[in-house]
Design a protein around this motif. Structure first.
Motif, PDB file in Angstrom:
ATOM      1  N   MET A  75      11.099  -3.437 -22.224  1.00  0.00           N
ATOM      2  CA  MET A  75      11.492  -2.812 -20.971  1.00  0.00           C
ATOM      3  C   MET A  75      10.258  -2.640 -20.089  1.00  0.00           C
ATOM      4  N   GLU A  76      10.362  -3.073 -18.845  1.00  0.00           N
ATOM      5  CA  GLU A  76       9.228  -2.998 -17.929  1.00  0.00           C
ATOM      6  C   GLU A  76       9.001  -1.562 -17.474  1.00  0.00           C
ATOM      7  N   GLN A  77       7.728  -1.185 -17.435  1.00  0.00           N
ATOM      8  CA  GLN A  77       7.380   0.158 -16.982  1.00  0.00           C
ATOM      9  C   GLN A  77       7.625   0.282 -15.483  1.00  0.00           C
ATOM     10  N   GLU A  78       8.169   1.422 -15.074  1.00  0.00           N
ATOM     11  CA  GLU A  78       8.427   1.662 -13.654  1.00  0.00           C
ATOM     12  C   GLU A  78       7.108   1.725 -12.901  1.00  0.00           C
ATOM     13  N   LYS A  79       7.065   1.017 -11.792  1.00  0.00           N
ATOM     14  CA  LYS A  79       5.862   0.993 -10.970  1.00  0.00           C
ATOM     15  C   LYS A  79       5.893   2.165 -10.004  1.00  0.00           C
ATOM     16  N   ILE A  80       4.730   2.718  -9.724  1.00  0.00           N
ATOM     17  CA  ILE A  80       4.634   3.794  -8.754  1.00  0.00           C
ATOM     18  C   ILE A  80       3.511   3.491  -7.782  1.00  0.00           C
ATOM     19  N   LYS A  81       3.525   4.151  -6.649  1.00  0.00           N
ATOM     20  CA  LYS A  81       2.492   3.975  -5.632  1.00  0.00           C
ATOM     21  C   LYS A  81       2.117   5.351  -5.116  1.00  0.00           C
ATOM     22  N   HIS A  82       0.875   5.718  -5.300  1.00  0.00           N
ATOM     23  CA  HIS A  82       0.380   6.976  -4.766  1.00  0.00           C
ATOM     24  C   HIS A  82      -0.013   6.752  -3.314  1.00  0.00           C
ATOM     25  N   ARG A  83       0.517   7.607  -2.434  1.00  0.00           N
ATOM     26  CA  ARG A  83       0.233   7.497  -1.005  1.00  0.00           C
ATOM     27  C   ARG A  83      -0.497   8.744  -0.539  1.00  0.00           C
ATOM     28  N   ASP A  84      -1.362   8.551   0.455  1.00  0.00           N
ATOM     29  CA  ASP A  84      -2.039   9.729   0.988  1.00  0.00           C
ATOM     30  C   ASP A  84      -1.059  10.505   1.879  1.00  0.00           C
ATOM     31  N   ALA A  85      -1.414  11.736   2.178  1.00  0.00           N
ATOM     32  CA  ALA A  85      -0.518  12.634   2.914  1.00  0.00           C
ATOM     33  C   ALA A  85      -0.154  12.083   4.285  1.00  0.00           C
ATOM     34  N   LYS A  86      -1.083  11.426   4.958  1.00  0.00           N
ATOM     35  CA  LYS A  86      -0.820  10.876   6.291  1.00  0.00           C
ATOM     36  C   LYS A  86       0.241   9.777   6.226  1.00  0.00           C
ATOM     37  N   GLU A  87       0.120   8.899   5.244  1.00  0.00           N
ATOM     38  CA  GLU A  87       1.088   7.816   5.089  1.00  0.00           C
ATOM     39  C   GLU A  87       2.475   8.370   4.781  1.00  0.00           C
ATOM     40  N   VAL A  88       2.549   9.340   3.879  1.00  0.00           N
ATOM     41  CA  VAL A  88       3.832   9.945   3.521  1.00  0.00           C
ATOM     42  C   VAL A  88       4.451  10.615   4.752  1.00  0.00           C
ATOM     43  N   LYS A  89       3.639  11.347   5.499  1.00  0.00           N
ATOM     44  CA  LYS A  89       4.137  12.035   6.695  1.00  0.00           C
ATOM     45  C   LYS A  89       4.700  11.030   7.702  1.00  0.00           C
ATOM     46  N   ASN A  90       3.991   9.922   7.910  1.00  0.00           N
ATOM     47  CA  ASN A  90       4.447   8.883   8.832  1.00  0.00           C
ATOM     48  C   ASN A  90       5.765   8.276   8.352  1.00  0.00           C
ATOM     49  N   MET A  91       5.864   7.971   7.073  1.00  0.00           N
ATOM     50  CA  MET A  91       7.083   7.371   6.530  1.00  0.00           C
ATOM     51  C   MET A  91       8.268   8.331   6.655  1.00  0.00           C
ATOM     52  N   ILE A  92       8.057   9.593   6.297  1.00  0.00           N
ATOM     53  CA  ILE A  92       9.135  10.584   6.370  1.00  0.00           C
ATOM     54  C   ILE A  92       9.573  10.790   7.815  1.00  0.00           C
ATOM     55  N   SER A  93       8.610  10.805   8.731  1.00  0.00           N
ATOM     56  CA  SER A  93       8.931  10.974  10.149  1.00  0.00           C
ATOM     57  C   SER A  93       9.814   9.833  10.645  1.00  0.00           C
ATOM     58  N   ARG A  94       9.446   8.610  10.296  1.00  0.00           N
ATOM     59  CA  ARG A  94      10.252   7.453  10.693  1.00  0.00           C
ATOM     60  C   ARG A  94      11.653   7.536  10.093  1.00  0.00           C
ATOM     61  N   LEU A  95      11.732   7.886   8.818  1.00  0.00           N
ATOM     62  CA  LEU A  95      13.036   7.980   8.149  1.00  0.00           C
ATOM     63  C   LEU A  95      13.891   9.094   8.740  1.00  0.00           C
ATOM     64  N   ASN A  96      13.277  10.199   9.110  1.00  0.00           N
ATOM     65  CA  ASN A  96      14.028  11.286   9.739  1.00  0.00           C
ATOM     66  C   ASN A  96      14.612  10.847  11.078  1.00  0.00           C
ATOM     67  N   ARG A  97      13.833  10.085  11.855  1.00  0.00           N
ATOM     68  CA  ARG A  97      14.345   9.584  13.133  1.00  0.00           C
ATOM     69  C   ARG A  97      15.520   8.632  12.903  1.00  0.00           C
ATOM     70  N   ILE A  98      15.389   7.758  11.911  1.00  0.00           N
ATOM     71  CA  ILE A  98      16.471   6.817  11.589  1.00  0.00           C
ATOM     72  C   ILE A  98      17.712   7.588  11.143  1.00  0.00           C
ATOM     73  N   GLU A  99      17.510   8.583  10.313  1.00  0.00           N
ATOM     74  CA  GLU A  99      18.632   9.403   9.843  1.00  0.00           C
ATOM     75  C   GLU A  99      19.338  10.067  11.034  1.00  0.00           C
ATOM     76  N   GLY A 100      18.571  10.555  11.983  1.00  0.00           N
ATOM     77  CA  GLY A 100      19.149  11.152  13.177  1.00  0.00           C
ATOM     78  C   GLY A 100      19.941  10.146  13.991  1.00  0.00           C
ATOM     79  N   GLN A 101      19.421   8.923  14.085  1.00  0.00           N
ATOM     80  CA  GLN A 101      20.141   7.875  14.804  1.00  0.00           C
ATOM     81  C   GLN A 101      21.473   7.565  14.123  1.00  0.00           C
ATOM     82  N   VAL A 102      21.482   7.538  12.802  1.00  0.00           N
ATOM     83  CA  VAL A 102      22.709   7.250  12.063  1.00  0.00           C
ATOM     84  C   VAL A 102      23.724   8.380  12.280  1.00  0.00           C
ATOM     85  N   ARG A 103      23.255   9.607  12.239  1.00  0.00           N
ATOM     86  CA  ARG A 103      24.157  10.728  12.511  1.00  0.00           C
ATOM     87  C   ARG A 103      24.729  10.621  13.931  1.00  0.00           C
ATOM     88  N   GLY A 104      23.893  10.181  14.875  1.00  0.00           N
ATOM     89  CA  GLY A 104      24.355  10.005  16.244  1.00  0.00           C
ATOM     90  C   GLY A 104      25.451   8.963  16.348  1.00  0.00           C
TER      91      GLY A 104
END
Length: 95
Positions: free
Chosen positions: A1-30
């Motif tokens: 069984m292959e080990q699950e891969k992970i990626k450690h991201r710095d706080a800035k990258e995570v914040k940017n990704m979450i911000s983009r996803l939140n905007r997309i989520e808002g668009q979908v709700r719209g």
């Protein structure tokens, strides 16, 4: 069984990704609200296209980060299989 891969991201990258996803989520709700309000089809289609463009932008950002970090690090470590994985991922994204 292959080990699950992970990626450690710095706080800035995570914040940017979450911000983009939140905007997309808002668009979908719209769009859902537009459907509930019986809005005109073309108006909804235009908003769906905006969501697709936002998702494509997210994918481009994530793919670029993946290449610059994961792929480069794997190649430097002698793991050339990551290139095949990258090619398969790009094929899937281009469907």
């Amino acid at each position: 069984m292959e080990q699950e891969k992970i990626k450690h991201r710095d706080a800035k990258e995570v914040k940017n990704m979450i911000s983009r996803l939140n905007r997309i989520e808002g668009q979908v709700r719209g769009v859902r609200k537009m459907v509930e309000e019986e809005r005109y089809c073309v108006d909804i289609l235009v908003q769906v296209q905006a969501i697709q463009a936002a998702l494509n932008g997210f994918n481009k950002m994530l793919l670029s980060e993946h290449i610059h970090s994961c792929v480069v690090n794997n190649i430097r470590a002698g793991n050339d299989e990551c290139v095949d994985e990258l090619c398969e991922t790009i094929k899937k994204l281009m469907k």
